[in-house]
Motif scaffolding. Structure first.
Motif, PDB file in Angstrom:
ATOM      1  N   UNK A 180      26.200  45.320  23.147  1.00  0.00           N
ATOM      2  CA  UNK A 180      27.284  44.645  23.861  1.00  0.00           C
ATOM      3  C   UNK A 180      27.788  45.477  25.045  1.00  0.00           C
ATOM      4  N   UNK A 181      27.760  46.787  24.910  1.00  0.00           N
ATOM      5  CA  UNK A 181      28.154  47.632  26.040  1.00  0.00           C
ATOM      6  C   UNK A 181      27.182  47.473  27.209  1.00  0.00           C
ATOM      7  N   UNK A 182      25.889  47.389  26.897  1.00  0.00           N
ATOM      8  CA  UNK A 182      24.889  47.211  27.954  1.00  0.00           C
ATOM      9  C   UNK A 182      25.026  45.841  28.615  1.00  0.00           C
ATOM     10  N   UNK A 183      25.293  44.825  27.801  1.00  0.00           N
ATOM     11  CA  UNK A 183      25.503  43.486  28.370  1.00  0.00           C
ATOM     12  C   UNK A 183      26.746  43.476  29.254  1.00  0.00           C
ATOM     13  N   UNK A 184      27.810  44.127  28.776  1.00  0.00           N
ATOM     14  CA  UNK A 184      29.035  44.213  29.568  1.00  0.00           C
ATOM     15  C   UNK A 184      28.806  44.938  30.882  1.00  0.00           C
ATOM     16  N   UNK A 185      27.979  45.989  30.851  1.00  0.00           N
ATOM     17  CA  UNK A 185      27.669  46.723  32.079  1.00  0.00           C
ATOM     18  C   UNK A 185      26.928  45.832  33.072  1.00  0.00           C
ATOM     19  N   UNK A 186      25.992  45.035  32.567  1.00  0.00           N
ATOM     20  CA  UNK A 186      25.260  44.121  33.442  1.00  0.00           C
ATOM     21  C   UNK A 186      26.210  43.110  34.078  1.00  0.00           C
ATOM     22  N   UNK A 187      27.119  42.587  33.278  1.00  0.00           N
ATOM     23  CA  UNK A 187      28.061  41.585  33.788  1.00  0.00           C
ATOM     24  C   UNK A 187      28.953  42.186  34.869  1.00  0.00           C
ATOM     25  N   UNK A 188      29.395  43.421  34.655  1.00  0.00           N
ATOM     26  CA  UNK A 188      30.301  44.060  35.612  1.00  0.00           C
ATOM     27  C   UNK A 188      29.621  44.378  36.937  1.00  0.00           C
ATOM     28  N   UNK A 189      28.324  44.656  36.890  1.00  0.00           N
ATOM     29  CA  UNK A 189      27.626  45.081  38.108  1.00  0.00           C
ATOM     30  C   UNK A 189      27.057  43.911  38.905  1.00  0.00           C
ATOM     31  N   UNK A 190      27.153  42.695  38.367  1.00  0.00           N
ATOM     32  CA  UNK A 190      26.603  41.533  39.057  1.00  0.00           C
ATOM     33  C   UNK A 190      27.733  40.609  39.505  1.00  0.00           C
TER      34      UNK A 190
END
Length: 216
Positions: A144-154
């Motif tokens: 979930x942290x990795x998914x959250x990081x993807x969401x924040x950077x896009x």
């Protein structure tokens, strides 16, 4: 007519009857042989048909298994599931419902010279991470942290792109789970720990008296 002639006629009559009977039996035998040959031909054709059916059934079973595998791959790729849709929004579930994507629509009236049409467009996209981190495994939190990081950077994304990232992150989580469970048997993994967006793997081998840690 003397007795000898009478006996001769009687014997000739018997022989004639025997010949007729033999001819009848011969004809019956020929008919039976023809019938047997026809039945054997039919049996041979049925056996060929049965073998052909068996081959077809075997091929169908193999094709069915391949289709099931392909469907499983597609199910993994197409992560999102539409769970709610109204006139002003649509909500998609990802990763077993622990990630939600909410699409908010904006409506406006498009007027032309003769018609008036209600047009909808995407006004906003929101993500909701609903994982209970306190009661979840560390690799689930990592995912979930990795998914959250993807969401924040896009700033812009497609639903397919999000689904692909979720699928890969979920696969990573599943691999970590398997390594936690079986890694010590084959890979000499002593411990795996996930924190934030990092993975720490501790290897230990008594055979070579080695112990080291890898951080990913």
């Amino acid at each position: 007519m003397d007795l000898l002639d009478t006996e001769g006629l009687s014997e000739a009559s018997v022989n004639s009857e025997l010949l007729c009977s033999l001819e009848v039996r011969q004809q019956e035998l020929e008919r039976l042989n023809i019938a047997v040959a026809e039945k054997e031909r039919m049996i041979g054709e049925l056996e060929l048909e049965i073998n052909s059916k068996r081959d077809k059934i075997s091929n169908i079973k193999e094709e069915t298994q391949e289709l099931k595998k392909y469907k499983a791959v597609l199910d993994r790729m197409v992560e999102w599931k539409l769970c709610e849709k109204t006139s002003d929004r649509a909500v998609f579930n990802l990763l077993y419902g622990s990630v939600q994507l909410e699409v908010v629509f904006e409506s406006h009236t498009d007027k032309t010279q003769h018609t008036e049409m209600l047009v909808k467009k995407v006004g906003n996209i929101k993500f909701h991470l609903q994982l209970d981190e306190r009661n979840s495994q560390d690799y689930a939190c990592l995912v979930h942290n990795l998914i959250g990081q993807f969401i924040e950077t896009k700033s812009n994304w497609l639903l397919h792109d999000v689904a692909l990232v979720v699928s890969r992150c979920r696969t990573l989580g599943e691999e970590i789970h398997r390594l936690k469970k079986w890694g010590s048997l084959k890979l000499d993994i002593m411990e795996i720990a996930c924190k934030d967006k990092q993975i720490k793997i501790l290897f230990s081998s008594l055979k070579v008296f080695a112990k080291f840690e890898v951080t990913l």
